[in-house]
Design an enzyme around this catalytic site. Structure first.
Site, PDB file in Angstrom:
ATOM      1  NE  ARG A 134      -4.109  -1.867   2.151  1.00 39.79           N
ATOM      2  CZ  ARG A 134      -4.777  -2.282   3.221  1.00 39.79           C
ATOM      3  NH1 ARG A 134      -4.561  -1.706   4.390  1.00 39.79           N
ATOM      4  NH2 ARG A 134      -5.672  -3.238   3.131  1.00 39.79           N
ATOM      5  NE  ARG A 179      -4.051   2.388   2.653  1.00 36.40           N
ATOM      6  CZ  ARG A 179      -5.074   1.955   3.386  1.00 36.40           C
ATOM      7  NH1 ARG A 179      -6.250   1.764   2.839  1.00 36.40           N
ATOM      8  NH2 ARG A 179      -4.913   1.713   4.668  1.00 36.40           N
ATOM      9  NE  ARG A 199     -10.957   7.544  -3.824  1.00 38.19           N
ATOM     10  CZ  ARG A 199     -10.898   6.788  -2.735  1.00 38.19           C
ATOM     11  NH1 ARG A 199      -9.724   6.455  -2.220  1.00 38.19           N
ATOM     12  NH2 ARG A 199     -11.990   6.346  -2.160  1.00 38.19           N
ATOM     13  CG  ASP A 244      -9.550  -2.865  -4.653  1.00 37.13           C
ATOM     14  OD1 ASP A 244      -9.070  -2.289  -3.653  1.00 37.13           O
ATOM     15  OD2 ASP A 244     -10.481  -3.694  -4.575  1.00 37.13           O
ATOM     16  CE1 TYR A 259     -13.354  -6.972   1.382  1.00 37.17           C
ATOM     17  CE2 TYR A 259     -11.750  -8.640   0.759  1.00 37.17           C
ATOM     18  CZ  TYR A 259     -12.070  -7.498   1.449  1.00 37.17           C
ATOM     19  OH  TYR A 259     -11.126  -6.862   2.217  1.00 37.17           O
TER      20      TYR A 259
END
Length: 343
Positions: free
Chosen positions: A27, A31, A40, A77, A152
């Site tokens: 990551r 972020r 973003r 992702d 998920y």
């Protein structure tokens, strides 16, 4: 003779013990960097950012402009696979991913071939990044491992995974069918990434925690092995990193059984376990606590030194045991990376 331009990451993955370990952080793309959040906001939403090759390449490269890292990891992702297979995916602000109820497995299977084409923009991102990276820095491609992605798809959100594990026990045939679909789609996706320029591939099994040994064999070791074998059968020989986060003592069996070149270790991994895996002929990666990176200070310095002293007697890649947290100060990232590289 050693190629002086060959990326340190690839040398470590080939089994070399280097003067200092190569370093990159999970990551690291986004972020924690203000330039990521600016992009973003411009993109409008997370998935739009993932599918925009120009923007996603920029996010991938941003941390390498700030820090002396040895590798970039593709910005994407793990939930792009279920979306490409036809299950609706979206992200709720402040709450994370949401997925519509699990479609019929047969319907997902019918979309395997089409799924790779739907992810073509990710391949374009990889090509853009590879064209801009210096030859001594490597590009890592990745995918979520089948069980993690399945959790998920089954639960429709992030959780403690208890619901998914219960579903696995109650629906063993459906589970096997779902994993088979994900193995095939993931292998094709990774082949595409490698052909587009990824020089190493990583399988993120983020939810290997809490699995009993027999289930771990069935839903982690088996699918990971199948993916690597399918990628190899397609003529791709780039190295693999497998990361069964939270697997505890089962990591040793994973390292012995799955044909990856490196094993990612999480924060709970004992130093002795790392040395054991190295002695078995594999490179190790990890396992700095991302909360310690957030905290910073002398304890962070001491842990970095201890990991390097313990593990840099064999093939080793310096990394975290989990991803960079969004609130991690940039100065902590810079200090940690420079401590590793000696800059």
């Amino acid at each position: 003779m050693t190629d002086p331009v060959k990326p340190k990451l690839l040398r470590a993955l080939a089994g070399e013990t280097l003067a200092r370990p190569p370093v990159w952080f999970m990551r690291q793309a986004g972020r924690s960097l203000p330039e990521y959040w600016a992009l973003r906001e411009k993109a409008g939403d997370f998935l739009t950012l993932c599918y925009n090759p120009e923007m996603a390449a920029e996010v991938t490269l941003q941390p390498l402009r700030r820090f002396p890292l040895d590798a970039a990891i593709l910005f994407a992702d793990i939930l792009l696979i279920p979306q490409a297979l036809g299950q609706k995916v979206w992200f709720e602000t402040g709450e994370g991913p949401r997925l519509e109820p699990l479609p019929e497995i047969a319907a997902l299977a019918d979309q395997i071939e089409a799924s790779t084409g739907r992810l073509a923009n990710i391949g374009e991102t990889a090509s853009r990044v590879r064209a801009e990276l210096e030859p001594e820095r490597a590009l890592i491609g990745f995918a979520g491992a089948p069980w993690t992605v399945a959790t998920y798809m089954i639960e429709g959100r992030g959780s403690k995974r208890e619901e998914a594990r219960l579903w696995a026990y109650q629906n063993p045939e459906k589970l096997d069918a779902l994993l088979e679909v994900l193995v095939e789609a993931t292998a094709r996706y990774l082949v595409m990434q490698a052909k587009a320029g990824a020089q190493a591939l990583k399988l993120f099994e983020s939810w290997a925690e809490g699995l009993p040994e027999d289930l771990f064999e069935r839903i982690v070791i088996g699918p990971h092995t199948a993916i690597v074998e399918k990628v190899r059968a397609a003529g791709i020989d780039v190295p693999f990193i497998g990361f069964p986060r939270g697997a505890g003592a089962l990591v040793a069996n994973y390292a012995a059984r799955v044909p990856v070149q490196a094993v990612g270790l999480d924060t709970q991994a004992p130093l002795a376990l790392g040395r054991q895996i190295q002695a078995g002929g594999k490179t190790i990666q990890g396992a700095l606590d991302n909360l310690l990176l957030l905290a910073g200070g002398p304890a962070l310095d001491a842990r970095i030194d201890a990991l390097i002293e313990a593990w840099n007697q064999g093939p080793y890649i310096f990394n975290l045991g989990h991803g960079v947290m969004p609130q991690t100060p940039i100065e902590h990232l810079d200090r940690a990376i420079r401590r590793v590289v000696g800059a």
